[in-house]
Enzyme design. Structure first.
Site, PDB file in Angstrom:
ATOM      1  N   LYS A  89      42.029  30.293 -11.123  1.00 45.32           N
ATOM      2  CA  LYS A  89      41.116  29.408 -10.679  1.00 45.32           C
ATOM      3  C   LYS A  89      42.200  28.668 -10.968  1.00 45.32           C
ATOM      4  O   LYS A  89      42.577  28.214 -11.714  1.00 45.32           O
ATOM      5  CB  LYS A  89      40.152  28.756 -11.389  1.00 45.32           C
ATOM      6  CG  LYS A  89      38.784  29.931 -10.640  1.00 45.32           C
ATOM      7  CD  LYS A  89      37.218  29.641 -11.556  1.00 45.32           C
ATOM      8  CE  LYS A  89      37.027  28.298 -11.732  1.00 45.32           C
ATOM      9  NZ  LYS A  89      36.080  28.310 -12.412  1.00 45.32           N
TER      10      LYS A  89
HETATM   11  C1  E4P Z   1      32.965  26.967 -12.063  1.00 43.96           C
HETATM   12  O1  E4P Z   1      33.762  27.052 -11.393  1.00 43.96           O
HETATM   13  C2  E4P Z   1      33.099  25.718 -12.515  1.00 43.96           C
HETATM   14  O2  E4P Z   1      33.620  25.645 -13.466  1.00 43.96           O
HETATM   15  C3  E4P Z   1      31.742  25.270 -13.489  1.00 43.96           C
HETATM   16  O3  E4P Z   1      30.409  25.716 -12.961  1.00 43.96           O
HETATM   17  C4  E4P Z   1      31.722  24.331 -14.408  1.00 43.96           C
HETATM   18  O4  E4P Z   1      29.892  23.945 -14.530  1.00 43.96           O
HETATM   19  P1  E4P Z   1      29.527  23.319 -15.663  1.00 43.96           P
HETATM   20  O5  E4P Z   1      29.795  21.282 -15.058  1.00 43.96           O
HETATM   21  O6  E4P Z   1      28.077  23.283 -15.880  1.00 43.96           O
HETATM   22  O7  E4P Z   1      30.602  23.047 -16.868  1.00 43.96           O
END
Ligand code: E4P
Length: 225
Positions: A89
């Site tokens: 990522k």
């Molecule tokens: C996933 O890839 C993201 O990092 C995550 O869903 C962010 O979510 P949040 O807005 O609940 O922190």
């Protein structure tokens, strides 16, 4: 349509995997910080998640360096530790886009993350990302319809025949998940709590209780009159 769990909580993950139709797990530094007391615990935790997922499940791990070279070096270490099929990522910062290009050119799997606009998604797709991850709840919080962003990303990708898939992320409720499904998301990543909420309906519980009551009340043999 893929369903992933956005969590590093082993107990919560083990309650769902295996046995439920889960395609993988996504993590980010915030999620990992909730499940580890110190950085030295991270490799062990991610290895346990990797083995819980088995061979077919996708594992998405985020890089934390700020520079493109730093992200690429970190990605190499992640691949060595957790397998070459891991999805790296990478946030869609200017340095992140450079890293996505380098990683994709070397055959790595990449998920472009922290996506908030179709334009960021388009650039990440052109750079070679396998997935783009728009953050739905963080958009909805700003009164920007996250599902509309997903629909527009899909429209742009279809129009230009880009193979990159949309992994919608950041949800607070199942209505948001439903809306991105209608908008054509290829995948969603949700918390274990939301996964259970997707399955829950009081009428299902009531129906099953009624079936059980009626079944239990039926005697094995006809009772003599
Ligand atoms: C996933 O890839 C993201 O990092 C995550 O869903 C962010 O979510 P949040 O807005 O609940 O922190």
């Amino acid at each position: 349509m893929l369903i992933l769990l956005d969590s590093a909580d082993l107990e919560a993950l083990r309650a769902i995997i295996p046995g439920h139709p889960i395609d993988g797990v996504t993590t980010n530094p915030t999620i990992i910080s909730r499940s580890c007391a110190a950085k030295k615990e991270i490799p062990g935790l991610l290895r346990r998640i990797r083995s819980l997922l088995g061979g077919d499940g996708m594992l998405h791990i985020q890089v934390t360096a700020a520079s493109a070279d730093g992200m690429v070096a970190e990605a190499e270490t992640i691949k060595e530790q957790f397998g070459r099929d891991v999805y790296l990522k990478v946030p869609v910062t200017p340095e992140g886009i450079k890293a996505i290009m380098m990683l994709a050119q070397n055959g790595a799997r990449v998920t472009a993350t922290a996506v908030f606009t179709p334009q960021q998604a388009l650039v990440a797709a052109k750079a070679g990302a396998d997935f783009v991850a728009p953050y739905i709840n963080r958009l909805d919080d700003l009164v920007v319809d996250g599902s509309k962003v997903v629909r527009e990303i899909k429209q742009v990708f279809t129009q230009y025949s880009l193979k990159t898939r949309v992994l919608a992320a950041s949800f607070r409720n199942i209505e948001q998940v439903h809306r991105v499904c209608l908008a054509g998301a290829d995948a969603v990543t949700i918390s274990p709590e939301l996964y259970w909420k997707m399955l829950f309906h009081p009428l299902t519980e009531r129906s099953v209780e009624q079936f059980a009551r009626d079944w239990d009340a039926l005697p094995e043999e006809e009772e003599p009159k």
